[in-house]
Each structure stands twice: as structure tokens, then as C-alpha cells.
Design a protein around this motif. Structure first.
Motif, PDB file in Angstrom:
ATOM      1  N   GLU A  97     -10.449 -24.115  16.026  1.00  0.00           N
ATOM      2  CA  GLU A  97     -10.917 -24.045  17.590  1.00  0.00           C
ATOM      3  C   GLU A  97     -10.035 -25.135  18.808  1.00  0.00           C
ATOM      4  O   GLU A  97      -8.965 -24.610  19.276  1.00  0.00           O
ATOM      5  CB  GLU A  97     -11.744 -24.137  18.446  1.00  0.00           C
ATOM      6  N   ARG A 101      -6.667 -24.324  20.921  1.00  0.00           N
ATOM      7  CA  ARG A 101      -6.734 -25.496  22.287  1.00  0.00           C
ATOM      8  C   ARG A 101      -5.296 -25.480  21.791  1.00  0.00           C
ATOM      9  O   ARG A 101      -5.009 -26.330  23.470  1.00  0.00           O
ATOM     10  CB  ARG A 101      -7.685 -26.644  22.062  1.00  0.00           C
ATOM     11  N   LEU A 120      -8.109 -33.517  22.511  1.00  0.00           N
ATOM     12  CA  LEU A 120      -8.179 -33.001  21.831  1.00  0.00           C
ATOM     13  C   LEU A 120      -7.817 -34.120  20.476  1.00  0.00           C
ATOM     14  O   LEU A 120      -8.506 -34.102  18.860  1.00  0.00           O
ATOM     15  CB  LEU A 120      -6.807 -32.642  21.047  1.00  0.00           C
TER      16      LEU A 120
END
Length: 149
Positions: A97, A101, A120
């Protein structure tokens, strides 16, 4: 037209139904790679095993040719997750995921893009490897990739 040298396989299990074509000379390892790639969500060959003709085909049989493993054209196989998958599932899915992103950041050189990548990186740092050296290495590779953007 006949597909000489191509092995067509039907694989089901783990909520998947796959039809794959592989070259006759391929190895079980290459088949595991293809299967994992089709399954997505960060699944790799270490997370998948196949059952065909009563035989478990996993990482330990990766070097076998399809012929030596008894896999012929139109063989039906079952896909199963390995113990590694169950132990690493949450981390694998979270890293997949986060990677997606990161790929979606339009302009990583801009201030907003750099901020998003920094956020992130913090999230990647929070992914628990659960003692898995493999998952730790995957996390490290993602940190390196994000740092280089």
C-alpha cells in the motif's frame, strides 16, 4: 494454431482463479514467481505454494523443471499460502500500500511531494517486521527507494 512448447495451467485457491501459460522448459520457481505476480498485493514466491498431483511445490522445489515436477499441459493446480505469508501478511500488505502511494506522488521534487514522501518514510518505519529478516529487507528497500526520489 498449436502452442508447441507452451504449458497452459489452471490454478485456483486463496480467492484466486488464474490461467497461466508458461514455457515447457520453465522451472517451478518461475511458475511460483508468475503466480505471485498475478496475485498482487506484495505476494512473492515465498508466500505461495502449489499443489499438483498430490505434490507440494514451494520454494524448496524451485529448481525443478515443470516436467520433473510432473506438470504437463492443462494441469489443474491449487494455490495455497505458506506459513511465511501468514506470519508476514500484515507487513506485506502495508508495504504494498505504501509503495503504491509513493508511486502516486506526482511531483516528488516539489515541496509538497517531499513532504508526502517524508510522511510515507515515517509510515514505512512503523511497519512491524515481526522478526522476519525478509520483511525487514523489503522495508529497507522501500526506504531506500523513497529516499532516492
Amino acid at each position: 494454431m498449436d502452442n508447441i512448447g507452451v504449458v497452459r495451467l489452471k490454478l485456483t485457491g486463496c480467492g484466486q482463479s488464474l490461467e497461466l501459460e508458461v514455457e515447457n522448459g520453465e522451472t517451478v520457481g518461475r511458475l511460483l514467481d508468475k503466480c505471485a505476480e498475478e496475485m498482487g498485493n506484495g505476494v512473492t514466491r515465498r508466500h505461495v505454494k502449489l499443489v499438483a498431483r498430490g505434490k507440494n511445490l514451494d520454494e524448496s522445489s524451485a529448481q525443478l523443471s515443470l516436467e520433473a515436477a510432473g506438470i504437463r499441459d492443462r494441469t489443474k493446480m491449487m494455490i495455497m499460502h505458506t506459513q511465511n505469508y501468514h506470519a508476514e501478511k500484515a507487513g506485506v500488505q502495508k508495504l504494498a500500500e505504501l509503495s503504491a502511494r509513493a508511486d502516486a506522488v506526482a511531483d516528488p521534487a516539489s515541496a509538497a511531494g517531499q513532504e508526502m514522501l517524508t510522511q510515507l518514510l515515517c509510515e514505512v518505519d512503523g511497519v512491524d517486521a515481526g522478526g522476519s529478516e525478509w520483511l525487514r529487507a523489503q522495508r529497507k528497500a522501500l526506504v531506500k527507494r523513497l529516499s532516492e526520489r
